[in-house]
Design a protein around this motif. Structure first.
Motif, PDB file in Angstrom:
ATOM      1  N   SER A 171       1.729   9.546  -1.160  1.00 49.48           N
ATOM      2  CA  SER A 171       0.526  10.583  -1.428  1.00 49.48           C
ATOM      3  C   SER A 171       0.619  11.689  -0.732  1.00 49.48           C
ATOM      4  N   ILE A 172       0.573  12.822  -1.355  1.00 47.37           N
ATOM      5  CA  ILE A 172       0.483  14.021  -0.457  1.00 47.37           C
ATOM      6  C   ILE A 172      -0.794  14.677  -0.305  1.00 47.37           C
ATOM      7  N   THR A 173      -1.304  15.212   0.970  1.00 45.60           N
ATOM      8  CA  THR A 173      -2.120  16.302   1.042  1.00 45.60           C
ATOM      9  C   THR A 173      -1.601  17.238   2.096  1.00 45.60           C
ATOM     10  N   ALA A 174      -1.903  18.532   1.848  1.00 44.84           N
ATOM     11  CA  ALA A 174      -1.089  19.519   2.625  1.00 44.84           C
ATOM     12  C   ALA A 174      -2.031  20.658   2.698  1.00 44.84           C
ATOM     13  N   VAL A 175      -2.168  21.247   4.133  1.00 44.69           N
ATOM     14  CA  VAL A 175      -2.852  22.406   4.358  1.00 44.69           C
ATOM     15  C   VAL A 175      -1.969  23.315   5.279  1.00 44.69           C
ATOM     16  N   LEU A 176      -2.426  24.651   4.753  1.00 48.22           N
ATOM     17  CA  LEU A 176      -1.850  25.772   5.645  1.00 48.22           C
ATOM     18  C   LEU A 176      -2.956  26.248   6.469  1.00 48.22           C
ATOM     19  N   MET A 236       0.692  -1.286   0.217  1.00 51.51           N
ATOM     20  CA  MET A 236       0.018   0.050   0.063  1.00 51.51           C
ATOM     21  C   MET A 236       0.802   1.157   0.045  1.00 51.51           C
ATOM     22  N   GLN A 237       0.666   2.064  -0.760  1.00 50.88           N
ATOM     23  CA  GLN A 237       1.439   3.545  -0.779  1.00 50.88           C
ATOM     24  C   GLN A 237       1.136   4.229   0.405  1.00 50.88           C
ATOM     25  N   SER A 238       2.067   4.972   0.833  1.00 54.20           N
ATOM     26  CA  SER A 238       1.939   5.484   2.095  1.00 54.20           C
ATOM     27  C   SER A 238       1.238   6.865   1.736  1.00 54.20           C
ATOM     28  N   GLU A 239       0.885   7.652   2.779  1.00 54.64           N
ATOM     29  CA  GLU A 239       0.129   8.847   2.655  1.00 54.64           C
ATOM     30  C   GLU A 239       0.454   9.854   3.618  1.00 54.64           C
ATOM     31  N   VAL A 240       0.517  10.982   3.575  1.00 52.22           N
ATOM     32  CA  VAL A 240       0.856  11.849   4.442  1.00 52.22           C
ATOM     33  C   VAL A 240       0.238  13.326   4.251  1.00 52.22           C
ATOM     34  N   LEU A 241      -0.073  13.846   5.512  1.00 51.74           N
ATOM     35  CA  LEU A 241      -0.798  15.172   5.542  1.00 51.74           C
ATOM     36  C   LEU A 241       0.255  15.908   6.186  1.00 51.74           C
ATOM     37  N   PHE A 242       0.536  16.796   5.481  1.00 53.56           N
ATOM     38  CA  PHE A 242       1.259  18.091   5.933  1.00 53.56           C
ATOM     39  C   PHE A 242       0.480  19.322   6.391  1.00 53.56           C
ATOM     40  N   ILE A 243       0.818  19.584   7.810  1.00 51.99           N
ATOM     41  CA  ILE A 243       0.155  20.870   8.298  1.00 51.99           C
ATOM     42  C   ILE A 243       0.999  21.928   8.693  1.00 51.99           C
ATOM     43  N   GLY A 244       1.009  22.885   7.874  1.00 53.83           N
ATOM     44  CA  GLY A 244       1.725  24.013   8.106  1.00 53.83           C
ATOM     45  C   GLY A 244       0.908  25.353   8.696  1.00 53.83           C
ATOM     46  N   GLY A 303       4.377  -1.125  10.200  1.00 48.41           N
ATOM     47  CA  GLY A 303       3.253  -1.369   9.177  1.00 48.41           C
ATOM     48  C   GLY A 303       2.622  -0.134   9.127  1.00 48.41           C
ATOM     49  N   TYR A 304       3.016   1.140   9.535  1.00 48.59           N
ATOM     50  CA  TYR A 304       2.150   2.227   9.427  1.00 48.59           C
ATOM     51  C   TYR A 304       2.349   2.821   7.998  1.00 48.59           C
ATOM     52  N   ARG A 305       1.357   3.302   7.351  1.00 46.47           N
ATOM     53  CA  ARG A 305       1.284   3.849   6.080  1.00 46.47           C
ATOM     54  C   ARG A 305       0.753   5.254   6.117  1.00 46.47           C
ATOM     55  N   ARG A 306       0.354   5.760   7.240  1.00 42.40           N
ATOM     56  CA  ARG A 306      -0.148   7.196   7.239  1.00 42.40           C
ATOM     57  C   ARG A 306       0.272   7.994   8.293  1.00 42.40           C
TER      58      ARG A 306
END
Length: 174
Positions: free
Chosen positions: A97-102, A1-9, A70-73
């Motif tokens: 996979s990238i999601t980003a929120v300012l 499974m592809q990793s996913e990241v939520l960047f919060i800035g 086993g973490y992917r998020r």
């Protein structure tokens, strides 16, 4: 499974950590496996080690440990993370996979929040850096990054707005 990241800035006092911790609580309640990494701590040292890319090196090491388990998020908070998503994602080493929120807040809101947590003599220095960071982030954060105002809003409401952006609740399985 592809990793996913939520960047919060966002600037100091905008609520990055509070929102990340609330997202953690909401995801845990939904039994969705994830981790939270406070990026501001990955290179907090004096003298500042920015030239050595210590934050990216430490992120790579920490993420490797989570991946082995086993973490992917990942939820990643850091003032300027939304400006450096590609570099930080590259440090993860697995093309996430990238999601980003300012997160945004007015000077007044940020000042009030900082005053509630900075009790030392360096309050004005923190406030000045927060104001400068807000201006820089607004000008230099890519347009594709989601913006979310935090003024007069609860962390629960903000997190509830961010969670659907990740898509993690639609596909909760590892």
């Amino acid at each position: 499974m592809q990793s996913e990241v939520l960047f919060i800035g966002g600037r100091s006092g905008v609520g990055k950590s509070s929102v990340a911790f609330e997202l953690h609580a909401q995801l845990a309640a939904l039994n969705i496996k994830h981790c939270v990494i406070e990026g501001d701590s990955l290179d907090l040292a004096f003298p500042q080690p920015w030239e050595q890319h210590l934050a990216e090196r430490n992120l790579a090491a920490i993420w490797a440990n989570y991946r082995d388990l086993g973490y992917r998020r990942m939820i990643y908070t850091n003032t300027v993370s939304v400006r450096y998503t590609q570099e930080l994602a590259a440090a993860m080493g697995d093309e996430p996979s990238i999601t980003a929120v300012l997160l945004t807040a007015t000077d007044e809101t940020s000042s009030a929040r900082l005053r509630g947590r900075i009790l030392g003599s360096d309050f004005q220095e923190h406030l000045d850096r927060s104001i400068a960071a807000a201006r820089e982030l607004e000008l230099q954060t890519p347009r594709w990054v989601h913006r979310c105002p935090t003024d007069n809003r609860s962390v629960q409401a903000i997190a509830a707005d961010l969670l659907p952006l990740t898509g993690w609740t639609a596909n909760p399985a590892d």
